[in-house]
Design an enzyme around this catalytic site. Structure first.
Site, PDB file in Angstrom:
ATOM      1  N   ASN A  13       0.843  -1.189   0.000  1.00  0.00           N
ATOM      2  CA  ASN A  13       0.000   0.000   0.000  1.00  0.00           C
ATOM      3  C   ASN A  13       0.890   1.255   0.000  1.00  0.00           C
ATOM      4  O   ASN A  13       1.620   1.517   0.965  1.00  0.00           O
ATOM      5  CB  ASN A  13      -0.900  -0.047   1.241  1.00  0.00           C
ATOM      6  CG  ASN A  13      -1.861   1.110   1.306  1.00  0.00           C
ATOM      7  OD1 ASN A  13      -1.465   2.258   1.131  1.00  0.00           O
ATOM      8  ND2 ASN A  13      -3.111   0.812   1.578  1.00  0.00           N
ATOM      9  N   ASP A  17      -1.431  -4.119   9.713  1.00  0.00           N
ATOM     10  CA  ASP A  17      -2.797  -4.428   9.284  1.00  0.00           C
ATOM     11  C   ASP A  17      -3.691  -3.405   9.957  1.00  0.00           C
ATOM     12  O   ASP A  17      -3.574  -3.147  11.161  1.00  0.00           O
ATOM     13  CB  ASP A  17      -3.222  -5.850   9.639  1.00  0.00           C
ATOM     14  CG  ASP A  17      -4.416  -6.266   8.785  1.00  0.00           C
ATOM     15  OD1 ASP A  17      -4.275  -6.315   7.542  1.00  0.00           O
ATOM     16  OD2 ASP A  17      -5.509  -6.526   9.340  1.00  0.00           O
ATOM     17  N   SER A  18      -4.532  -2.791   9.151  1.00  0.00           N
ATOM     18  CA  SER A  18      -5.316  -1.677   9.675  1.00  0.00           C
ATOM     19  C   SER A  18      -6.686  -1.656   9.022  1.00  0.00           C
ATOM     20  O   SER A  18      -6.948  -2.388   8.065  1.00  0.00           O
ATOM     21  CB  SER A  18      -4.573  -0.360   9.434  1.00  0.00           C
ATOM     22  OG  SER A  18      -4.028  -0.317   8.137  1.00  0.00           O
ATOM     23  N   PHE A  36      -4.836   8.686   1.950  1.00  0.00           N
ATOM     24  CA  PHE A  36      -5.254   7.574   1.096  1.00  0.00           C
ATOM     25  C   PHE A  36      -6.467   6.899   1.731  1.00  0.00           C
ATOM     26  O   PHE A  36      -6.931   7.298   2.801  1.00  0.00           O
ATOM     27  CB  PHE A  36      -4.099   6.571   0.934  1.00  0.00           C
ATOM     28  CG  PHE A  36      -3.735   5.841   2.202  1.00  0.00           C
ATOM     29  CD1 PHE A  36      -2.904   6.432   3.141  1.00  0.00           C
ATOM     30  CD2 PHE A  36      -4.225   4.571   2.468  1.00  0.00           C
ATOM     31  CE1 PHE A  36      -2.565   5.769   4.317  1.00  0.00           C
ATOM     32  CE2 PHE A  36      -3.893   3.889   3.636  1.00  0.00           C
ATOM     33  CZ  PHE A  36      -3.063   4.499   4.558  1.00  0.00           C
ATOM     34  N   HIS A  49      -3.775   6.674  13.879  1.00  0.00           N
ATOM     35  CA  HIS A  49      -3.710   5.330  14.456  1.00  0.00           C
ATOM     36  C   HIS A  49      -2.341   4.697  14.170  1.00  0.00           C
ATOM     37  O   HIS A  49      -1.787   3.988  14.988  1.00  0.00           O
ATOM     38  CB  HIS A  49      -4.829   4.464  13.870  1.00  0.00           C
ATOM     39  CG  HIS A  49      -4.963   4.573  12.378  1.00  0.00           C
ATOM     40  ND1 HIS A  49      -5.157   5.784  11.752  1.00  0.00           N
ATOM     41  CD2 HIS A  49      -4.879   3.663  11.380  1.00  0.00           C
ATOM     42  CE1 HIS A  49      -5.210   5.596  10.439  1.00  0.00           C
ATOM     43  NE2 HIS A  49      -5.043   4.323  10.192  1.00  0.00           N
ATOM     44  N   ARG A  50      -1.790   4.999  12.990  1.00  0.00           N
ATOM     45  CA  ARG A  50      -0.494   4.408  12.600  1.00  0.00           C
ATOM     46  C   ARG A  50       0.642   5.003  13.449  1.00  0.00           C
ATOM     47  O   ARG A  50       1.514   4.279  13.922  1.00  0.00           O
ATOM     48  CB  ARG A  50      -0.264   4.658  11.100  1.00  0.00           C
ATOM     49  CG  ARG A  50       0.942   3.943  10.516  1.00  0.00           C
ATOM     50  CD  ARG A  50       0.808   3.754   9.018  1.00  0.00           C
ATOM     51  NE  ARG A  50      -0.290   2.859   8.696  1.00  0.00           N
ATOM     52  CZ  ARG A  50      -1.466   3.264   8.210  1.00  0.00           C
ATOM     53  NH1 ARG A  50      -1.693   4.528   7.920  1.00  0.00           N
ATOM     54  NH2 ARG A  50      -2.429   2.381   7.999  1.00  0.00           N
TER      55      ARG A  50
HETATM   56  P1  ITT Z   1      -1.057  -4.299   2.646  1.00  0.00           P
HETATM   57  O1  ITT Z   1      -1.843  -5.509   3.146  1.00  0.00           O
HETATM   58  O2  ITT Z   1      -0.143  -4.627   1.506  1.00  0.00           O
HETATM   59  O3  ITT Z   1      -0.357  -3.584   3.768  1.00  0.00           O
HETATM   60  P2  ITT Z   1      -3.690  -3.174   2.249  1.00  0.00           P
HETATM   61  O4  ITT Z   1      -4.150  -1.860   1.687  1.00  0.00           O
HETATM   62  O5  ITT Z   1      -4.340  -4.410   1.703  1.00  0.00           O
HETATM   63  O6  ITT Z   1      -2.105  -3.241   2.035  1.00  0.00           O
HETATM   64  P3  ITT Z   1      -4.863  -3.739   4.837  1.00  0.00           P
HETATM   65  O7  ITT Z   1      -5.205  -5.134   4.470  1.00  0.00           O
HETATM   66  O8  ITT Z   1      -4.275  -3.471   6.182  1.00  0.00           O
HETATM   67  O9  ITT Z   1      -3.800  -3.113   3.800  1.00  0.00           O
HETATM   68  O10 ITT Z   1      -6.159  -2.863   4.624  1.00  0.00           O
HETATM   69  C1  ITT Z   1      -6.254  -1.584   5.200  1.00  0.00           C
HETATM   70  C2  ITT Z   1      -7.544  -0.920   4.755  1.00  0.00           C
HETATM   71  O11 ITT Z   1      -7.835   0.149   5.635  1.00  0.00           O
HETATM   72  C3  ITT Z   1      -7.428  -0.320   3.366  1.00  0.00           C
HETATM   73  O12 ITT Z   1      -8.685  -0.257   2.746  1.00  0.00           O
HETATM   74  C4  ITT Z   1      -6.907   1.086   3.679  1.00  0.00           C
HETATM   75  O13 ITT Z   1      -7.231   2.012   2.684  1.00  0.00           O
HETATM   76  C5  ITT Z   1      -7.630   1.386   4.993  1.00  0.00           C
HETATM   77  N1  ITT Z   1      -6.778   2.235   5.835  1.00  0.00           N
HETATM   78  C6  ITT Z   1      -5.796   1.830   6.702  1.00  0.00           C
HETATM   79  N2  ITT Z   1      -5.156   2.874   7.230  1.00  0.00           N
HETATM   80  C7  ITT Z   1      -5.722   3.966   6.699  1.00  0.00           C
HETATM   81  C8  ITT Z   1      -5.484   5.345   6.824  1.00  0.00           C
HETATM   82  O14 ITT Z   1      -4.488   5.818   7.571  1.00  0.00           O
HETATM   83  N3  ITT Z   1      -6.261   6.175   6.139  1.00  0.00           N
HETATM   84  C9  ITT Z   1      -7.248   5.722   5.348  1.00  0.00           C
HETATM   85  N4  ITT Z   1      -7.526   4.440   5.144  1.00  0.00           N
HETATM   86  C10 ITT Z   1      -6.767   3.549   5.813  1.00  0.00           C
END
Ligand code: ITT
Length: 190
Positions: free
Chosen positions: A9, A67-68, A149, A177-178
């Site tokens: 991401n 993971d978020s 994002f 949160h991050r």
């Molecule tokens: P990786 O697994 O490769 O890290 P991913 O985008 O699939 O990438 P996740 O499975 O953790 O990551 O999904 C996180 C979701 O939550 C994803 O839809 C993000 O856009 C959203 N998200 C997480 N942190 C965010 C933030 O700081 N601002 C906005 N959206 C966030």
């Protein structure tokens, strides 16, 4: 210390590069052709651990995984760990549109939500070290802002009277949160 960031991401990656400026971590990215592991866990922690283990196995380096996701109270905590797969397309734009549509008739006091982030730091043959962070807010009525994002354009922070996507990288990193999880992780590592 050389650490691979176990994410594909770009938004997360940028935030980590910013956060790492004041640490002794030297981050490297996964190469473009690295496949992502299946996120089969039942929690943010389990999925972050899956990503960290995968990155350590693929690169042989220490890894940091994130993971978020977004928990919406009106949806009983959904999409949660399924945040990136909330809409069938799974793009940020489609996810945001779907959530706004579902919440269309919902009153302000029922729009509370929070971001959660779980970080897992993994060194080869050692126990994982993890930390979690949160950011409280509510789901906005419409999108606003062009920074950040994911769900940032539809996440409203009442005490700042701003959508998260209206905050600069520096401003977001003061409250996110991050960065909350990052600070806790750094405290454990020191
Ligand atoms: P990786 O697994 O490769 O890290 P991913 O985008 O699939 O990438 P996740 O499975 O953790 O990551 O999904 C996180 C979701 O939550 C994803 O839809 C993000 O856009 C959203 N998200 C997480 N942190 C965010 C933030 O700081 N601002 C906005 N959206 C966030």
């Amino acid at each position: 210390m050389k650490v691979v960031i176990a994410t594909k991401n770009k938004g997360k990656l940028e935030e980590f590069l910013y956060l790492a400026q004041e640490s002794n971590f030297v981050f490297t990215k996964l190469s473009e052709d690295t496949t992502s592991p299946e996120e089969t866990g039942n929690s943010f922690y389990e999925n972050a651990l899956i990503k960290a283990e995968h990155a350590v196995n693929v690169t042989g380096l220490n890894a940091l995984a994130d993971d978020s996701g977004l928990e919406v109270d009106y949806l009983k905590g959904q999409p949660g760990i399924f945040s990136s797969r909330f809409s069938s397309k799974g793009t940020d734009e489609a996810n945001n549109k779907k959530l706004l549509r579902i919440m269309k008739e919902t009153k302000e006091e029922e729009r509370s939500a929070r971001f959660r982030c779980c970080l897992v730091f993994l060194r080869k043959n050692e126990e994982p070290i993890s930390a979690e962070g949160t950011l409280e807010g509510r789901i906005a009525i419409a999108e606003s802002g062009s920074y950040g994002f994911g769900y940032d354009p539809i996440f409203f922070i009442p005490h700042l009277n701003s959508h998260l996507a209206e905050l600069t990288k520096e401003e977001k990193n003061k409250i996110s949160h991050r960065s909350d999880a990052w600070k806790k992780l750094m405290a454990k590592l020191n």
